[in-house]
Design an enzyme around this catalytic site. Structure first.
Site, PDB file in Angstrom:
ATOM      1  N   TRP A  36      43.206  21.109   4.915  1.00 32.32           N
ATOM      2  CA  TRP A  36      41.837  20.642   4.655  1.00 32.32           C
ATOM      3  C   TRP A  36      41.763  19.819   3.383  1.00 32.32           C
ATOM      4  O   TRP A  36      42.363  20.166   2.365  1.00 32.32           O
ATOM      5  CB  TRP A  36      40.920  21.852   4.525  1.00 32.32           C
ATOM      6  N   ASN A  38      38.497  17.856   1.087  1.00 35.40           N
ATOM      7  CA  ASN A  38      37.139  17.337   0.987  1.00 35.40           C
ATOM      8  C   ASN A  38      36.955  16.587  -0.332  1.00 35.40           C
ATOM      9  O   ASN A  38      37.696  15.628  -0.587  1.00 35.40           O
ATOM     10  CB  ASN A  38      36.057  18.377   1.304  1.00 35.40           C
ATOM     11  N   ASP A  39      36.042  16.960  -1.204  1.00 32.79           N
ATOM     12  CA  ASP A  39      35.592  16.110  -2.300  1.00 32.79           C
ATOM     13  C   ASP A  39      36.727  15.585  -3.195  1.00 32.79           C
ATOM     14  O   ASP A  39      37.640  16.337  -3.554  1.00 32.79           O
ATOM     15  CB  ASP A  39      34.647  16.885  -3.218  1.00 32.79           C
ATOM     16  N   GLN A  55      39.590  18.601  -3.323  1.00 34.76           N
ATOM     17  CA  GLN A  55      39.415  19.912  -2.711  1.00 34.76           C
ATOM     18  C   GLN A  55      40.408  20.044  -1.552  1.00 34.76           C
ATOM     19  O   GLN A  55      40.462  19.193  -0.661  1.00 34.76           O
ATOM     20  CB  GLN A  55      37.989  20.064  -2.208  1.00 34.76           C
ATOM     21  N   SER A 100      34.351  21.869  -6.780  1.00 30.42           N
ATOM     22  CA  SER A 100      34.413  20.524  -7.347  1.00 30.42           C
ATOM     23  C   SER A 100      34.149  20.462  -8.845  1.00 30.42           C
ATOM     24  O   SER A 100      33.392  21.259  -9.394  1.00 30.42           O
ATOM     25  CB  SER A 100      33.421  19.615  -6.619  1.00 30.42           C
ATOM     26  N   ARG A 158      26.212  24.029  -8.452  1.00 32.79           N
ATOM     27  CA  ARG A 158      27.647  23.726  -8.485  1.00 32.79           C
ATOM     28  C   ARG A 158      27.860  22.228  -8.724  1.00 32.79           C
ATOM     29  O   ARG A 158      26.939  21.430  -8.637  1.00 32.79           O
ATOM     30  CB  ARG A 158      28.313  24.122  -7.172  1.00 32.79           C
ATOM     31  N   ASP A 159      29.123  21.879  -8.990  1.00 29.86           N
ATOM     32  CA  ASP A 159      29.598  20.502  -9.157  1.00 29.86           C
ATOM     33  C   ASP A 159      29.144  19.950 -10.520  1.00 29.86           C
ATOM     34  O   ASP A 159      28.036  20.249 -10.973  1.00 29.86           O
ATOM     35  CB  ASP A 159      29.131  19.569  -8.047  1.00 29.86           C
TER      36      ASP A 159
END
Length: 501
Positions: A36, A38-39, A55, A100, A158-159
């Site tokens: 996987w 992602n960001d 990620q 993230s 978050r982030d």
């Protein structure tokens, strides 16, 4: 950010090999070795090297116990897999995932600020790195912010966006105020460990619009990013609502003292959630470089069988457009991947303009089009010989004024009923004479379109990928193709890569 868990066995066996064999896997976009992705995270240009953290789940194509993958490049084109930077702890605030965040230079010490996840809580954490950014030590005081602001009912939290401002560090944490809308909470600190809450930098209004609206700002802002381009300040974010990743947006305006005063809201990419959670950095040449996450658009079973999920966008150069909005183009370094140039002589486009000399599923296409008022040009890619599967990039000029529409027709892009084939569109500025500079990058299932500074990103999955290599161009109304150039793009790798470099 959040995502629904894909049903897949949590095993790394054969993932990289299955991923490499998948005909829908992009070849000149960056992808994780398997599992996987992602960001984009920790994007930076450090001592002449571009660092792309991301990620990552090396165990399955599922958003579960996220790690931080790491890759480096000296040219933004070819990438080297580095050791996994962050692994969820067996105890502590990130035992359920290292989510993230960003990389900053703390007096020569590379420092990551990221969201540690434990249960349903995501809180800011810190880790410091070795000079080569390959080895990371988590701060024993994590989390460095123990809870969201008191007295605020947040939708999520978050982030991070962190920068140095005079004698202090400042940080934005993406969030949302329940009953109001998405927000970015502002903090400051002298040492990246002890933070004072300043207040919300800006709060949206979720009452105006619905998730179906293309510019709805959502109930939470993920992956907030504050930066300046030209003479305008930009606050970018990804609109989220109750677990649904919607679309990336940005405000232009002025950041002053503890507030962001917006002047206009813009769509960052017309592909909606196929370009999500973008992060940017200023490189040593003064360029604003941005990456985003290209989410999948096929069924969960197909993703699990393929052994991988998620694509990193091509690096984009972000500048200030003439209309005050952001202009986006692929970085010029990508041209080093071009092979087998085909140049098509200028021609008047009509109802049937096959381009037999151009075929492929790894293509870079550039065209200069001139459209009369009311005219439409359609460029088809990933087209099978019988036309049963095809993806169409459509440019239409309004009958009056210097504007029009960029559309992507995916309704016939795949015969697989589990594939997302919904169309995408957005407004397009035209030159005074009806000119459009169009660039279309085709990389198996990844499609990135740039037209007069606007971007539209999508995923396509033809069921006959080996046959879906045709390209054609048609027009309705008076339209001239002043220039059309095509190249095949070289792949970045020639075999499977280790899941744990």
């Amino acid at each position: 950010m959040t995502h629904e868990l894909i049903a897949a066995p949590l095993t790394g066996e054969g993932l990289a090999e299955r991923a490499f064999r998948d005909p829908h896997r992009p070849r000149f976009h960056f992808t994780s070795p398997g599992g996987w992705l992602n960001d984009p995270n920790g994007l930076s240009h450090w001592n002449g090297v571009y660092h792309l953290f991301y990620q990552y789940n090396p165990l399955a194509p599922a958003h579960h116990r996220i790690h931080w993958g790491h890759a480096t490049s000296t040219d933004l084109v070819t990438w080297t897999d580095e050791p996994v930077a962050l692994v969820p702890g067996t105890t502590g605030p990130d035992r359920d995932g290292c989510w993230s965040g960003v990389l900053v230079d703390d007096g020569g010490v590379p420092t990551l600020v990221y969201s540690g996840r434990h249960g349903e809580r995501e809180l800011p954490c810190v880790a410091t790195g070795s000079p080569d950014l390959r080895h990371w030590t988590k701060d024993p005081g994590n989390p460095v912010i123990p809870a969201p602001p008191t007295g605020v009912d947040v939708t999520a939290y978050r982030d991070h966006c962190v920068w140095r401002e005079g004698p202090v560090w400042r940080q934005l944490v993406g969030s949302g105020v329940r009953g109001r809308g998405g927000t970015a909470f502002l903090y400051e600190s002298e040492d990246l460990r002890h933070w004072r809450y300043v207040g919300p930098l800006l709060t949206g209004d979720a009452a105006h619009g619905t998730p179906a609206d293309l510019d709805w700002t959502g109930t939470m802002w993920e992956c907030v990013d504050l930066f300046r381009v030209g003479d305008v300040d930009v606050l970018a974010f990804s609109a989220w609502d109750e677990g649904a990743t919607l679309h990336p947006l940005y405000w232009t305006g002025r950041y002053t003292e503890d507030r962001f005063e917006p002047t206009a809201l813009h769509r960052l990419d017309y592909g909606r959630n196929h370009f999500y959670a973008p992060q940017s950095t200023l490189d040593a040449y003064g360029r604003r470089i941005m990456f985003g996450w290209l989410q999948e658009g096929r069924g969960e079973e197909a993703t699990a069988r393929a052994g991988w999920s998620g694509v990193m966008s091509l690096p984009r150069l972000v500048t200030q457009g003439a209309d005050g909005a952001l202009a986006q183009t692929p970085v010029p370094e990508l041209e080093k991947l071009r092979r087998d140039h085909v140049a098509v002589a200028p021609f008047e486009a009509g109802p049937d303009s096959p381009l037999d000399a151009i075929r492929g599923d790894q293509l870079d296409l550039e065209a200069t089009l001139r459209l009369a008022p009311g005219a439409t040009v359609r460029l088809a890619v990933r087209e099978t010989p019988d036309g049963a599967e095809r993806t169409v990039v459509e440019v239409t000029r309004d009958t009056t004024g210097p504007s029009g529409t960029l559309r992507l027709h995916r309704e016939a892009s795949s015969l697989d009923p589990d594939v997302d084939t919904t169309p995408r569109h957005g407004e397009l500025p035209f030159g005074a004479d009806g000119t459009v500079e169009l660039r279309v990058l085709v990389d198996h299932s990844a499609l990135e379109i740039f037209a007069n500074g606007r971007a539209l990103t999508a995923r396509v999955y033809p069921t006959r990928p080996d046959a879906a290599t045709g390209v054609s161009l048609t027009a309705v109304g008076r339209a001239t193709v002043d220039r059309l150039d095509a190249w095949h793009m070289a792949p970045l790798t020639t075999g499977p890569r280790p899941l744990w470099p």
